[in-house]
Design an enzyme around this catalytic site. Structure first.
Site, short mmCIF file in Angstrom:
data_model
loop_
_atom_site.label_atom_id
_atom_site.label_comp_id
_atom_site.label_asym_id
_atom_site.label_seq_id
_atom_site.Cartn_x
_atom_site.Cartn_y
_atom_site.Cartn_z
N LYS A 24 -6.67 6.89 10.38
CA LYS A 24 -7.93 6.19 11.59
C LYS A 24 -7.78 6.22 12.77
CE LYS A 24 -9.56 4.30 7.04
NZ LYS A 24 -10.00 3.05 6.74
N GLY B 53 0.86 -1.20 0.11
CA GLY B 53 0.07 0.33 0.35
C GLY B 53 0.77 1.31 0.01
N GLU C 208 4.35 3.89 5.81
CA GLU C 208 2.83 3.25 5.11
C GLU C 208 1.34 4.27 4.68
OE1 GLU C 208 1.90 0.62 5.54
OE2 GLU C 208 1.05 -0.56 7.61
N ASP C 209 1.01 3.23 4.40
CA ASP C 209 0.36 4.25 3.99
C ASP C 209 -0.72 4.29 4.66
OD1 ASP C 209 -0.81 1.70 4.35
OD2 ASP C 209 -1.57 0.96 2.31
N ASP D 5 -4.75 2.11 10.80
CA ASP D 5 -6.27 1.64 11.08
C ASP D 5 -6.22 1.04 12.26
OD1 ASP D 5 -8.87 1.24 10.21
OD2 ASP D 5 -8.22 -0.91 9.66
N ARG E 74 -5.67 0.47 -6.79
CA ARG E 74 -4.30 0.49 -6.01
C ARG E 74 -3.95 2.46 -6.83
NH1 ARG E 74 -2.88 -2.10 -2.07
NH2 ARG E 74 -2.46 -3.88 -2.14
N ASP F 4 -5.59 -0.25 -1.51
CA ASP F 4 -6.32 -1.14 -1.90
C ASP F 4 -7.97 -1.30 -1.31
OD1 ASP F 4 -5.12 -2.72 -0.29
OD2 ASP F 4 -6.27 -4.06 -1.33
N PHE G 130 -13.83 4.43 4.38
CA PHE G 130 -12.52 2.82 3.81
C PHE G 130 -12.06 3.45 2.48
CE2 PHE G 130 -11.13 -0.36 1.43
CZ PHE G 130 -9.97 -1.09 2.25
N VAL G 131 -10.84 3.76 2.77
CA VAL G 131 -10.66 5.26 0.93
C VAL G 131 -9.14 3.71 0.29
CG1 VAL G 131 -10.75 6.59 2.45
CG2 VAL G 131 -8.25 5.25 3.13
P1 IMP Z 1 -3.97 -1.90 9.95
O1 IMP Z 1 -5.22 -2.14 11.28
O2 IMP Z 1 -3.62 -0.45 10.93
O3 IMP Z 1 -3.14 -3.19 10.92
O4 IMP Z 1 -3.74 -1.59 8.82
C1 IMP Z 1 -3.39 -2.24 8.07
C2 IMP Z 1 -3.47 -2.27 6.58
O5 IMP Z 1 -4.76 -2.06 6.86
C3 IMP Z 1 -3.36 -0.85 6.47
O6 IMP Z 1 -1.24 -0.92 6.13
C4 IMP Z 1 -4.09 -1.10 4.78
O7 IMP Z 1 -3.20 -0.95 3.65
C5 IMP Z 1 -4.45 -1.35 5.13
N1 IMP Z 1 -6.10 -0.51 5.12
C6 IMP Z 1 -7.00 0.04 6.46
N2 IMP Z 1 -7.60 0.95 6.15
C7 IMP Z 1 -7.96 0.60 4.56
C8 IMP Z 1 -8.24 1.36 4.15
O8 IMP Z 1 -9.56 2.73 4.65
N3 IMP Z 1 -7.85 1.50 2.43
C9 IMP Z 1 -7.83 0.07 2.09
N4 IMP Z 1 -6.67 -0.06 3.03
C10 IMP Z 1 -6.65 0.12 4.47
MG MG Z 2 -4.21 -3.42 2.26
#
Ligand code: IMP
Ligand code: MG
Length: 180
Positions: free
Chosen positions: A131, A44, A99-100, A103, A165, A159, A152-153
């Site tokens: 977020k 991402g 990181e992208d 979440d 992407r 993606d 959700f973006v």
């Molecule tokens: P985490 O929940 O912080 O572990 O995030 C894990 C991964 O979930 C991120 O690196 C993204 O790849 C994906 N992710 C979380 N929120 C979104 C979103 O809104 N759009 C796309 N991918 C997301």
């Molecule tokens: Mg992802």
């Protein structure tokens, strides 16, 4: 410009470019005279990473890592596994993980814990998006591009089921795309 899959553009590519330039400048100042290794979290962050590294002046190396939280589509299972490790040791280096999005915080807390065991000189986290309302574990990034609501973006590297992407802006996915 986009089709039915997109509800709206949330952050335009122009606004992203401005913010990336600001973060690049900030990092350049804070690490003046120091070597930095930028670590891209695949997949991402790849677009953000490519822009950010070119916004940083100074001594920069790059490396790549991939972790996956089991589960597809839009949810994280909470279990993380390392899919691809770094190519180089990081002991004694200044590391910035790029990181992208932060979440739930699960992926980055896992990666941070893992990388700290390798004794870098410093370790910071830079994420394009944050977020905070979705956290399952406490986690704070050091450099954040934009704080966003619980939507959700996609696009600019992010993606939905490995798709979208390549869209140049950060967009909100149309709810019909994931309604069952
Ligand atoms: P985490 O929940 O912080 O572990 O995030 C894990 C991964 O979930 C991120 O690196 C993204 O790849 C994906 N992710 C979380 N929120 C979104 C979103 O809104 N759009 C796309 N991918 C997301
Ligand atoms: Mg992802």
């Amino acid at each position: 410009m986009y089709g039915k899959e997109i509800k709206k553009v949330l952050i335009s590519k122009e606004d992203i470019a401005k913010r990336v330039a600001e973060i690049g400048e900030l990092i350049s100042k804070e690490y003046e005279g120091e070597r930095i290794t930028l670590v891209c979290t695949l997949r991402g962050a790849c677009v953000f990473f490519a822009d950010l590294m070119r916004a940083i002046k100074g001594d920069v190396e790059i490396d790549f890592i991939a972790a996956s939280s089991y589960g597809s589509g839009m949810s994280t299972s909470g279990e993380v596994k390392l899919v691809k490790d770094l190519s180089e040791p990081i002991k004694g280096k200044n590391i910035i993980v790029v990181e992208d999005i932060i979440d739930t915080g699960v992926t980055l807390s896992y990666l941070k814990r893992l990388l700290l065991t390798r004794e870098p000189k410093s370790l910071k986290i830079c994420s394009l998006l944050d977020k905070p309302s979705r956290r399952k574990v406490e986690f704070k990034g050091d450099y954040i591009g934009f704080e966003i609501e619980n939507e959700f973006v996609v696009g600019y590297g992010l993606d939905f089921d490995q798709k979208l992407r390549h869209y140049p802006d950060v967009c909100v996915l149309a709810p019909e795309m994931y309604a069952e």
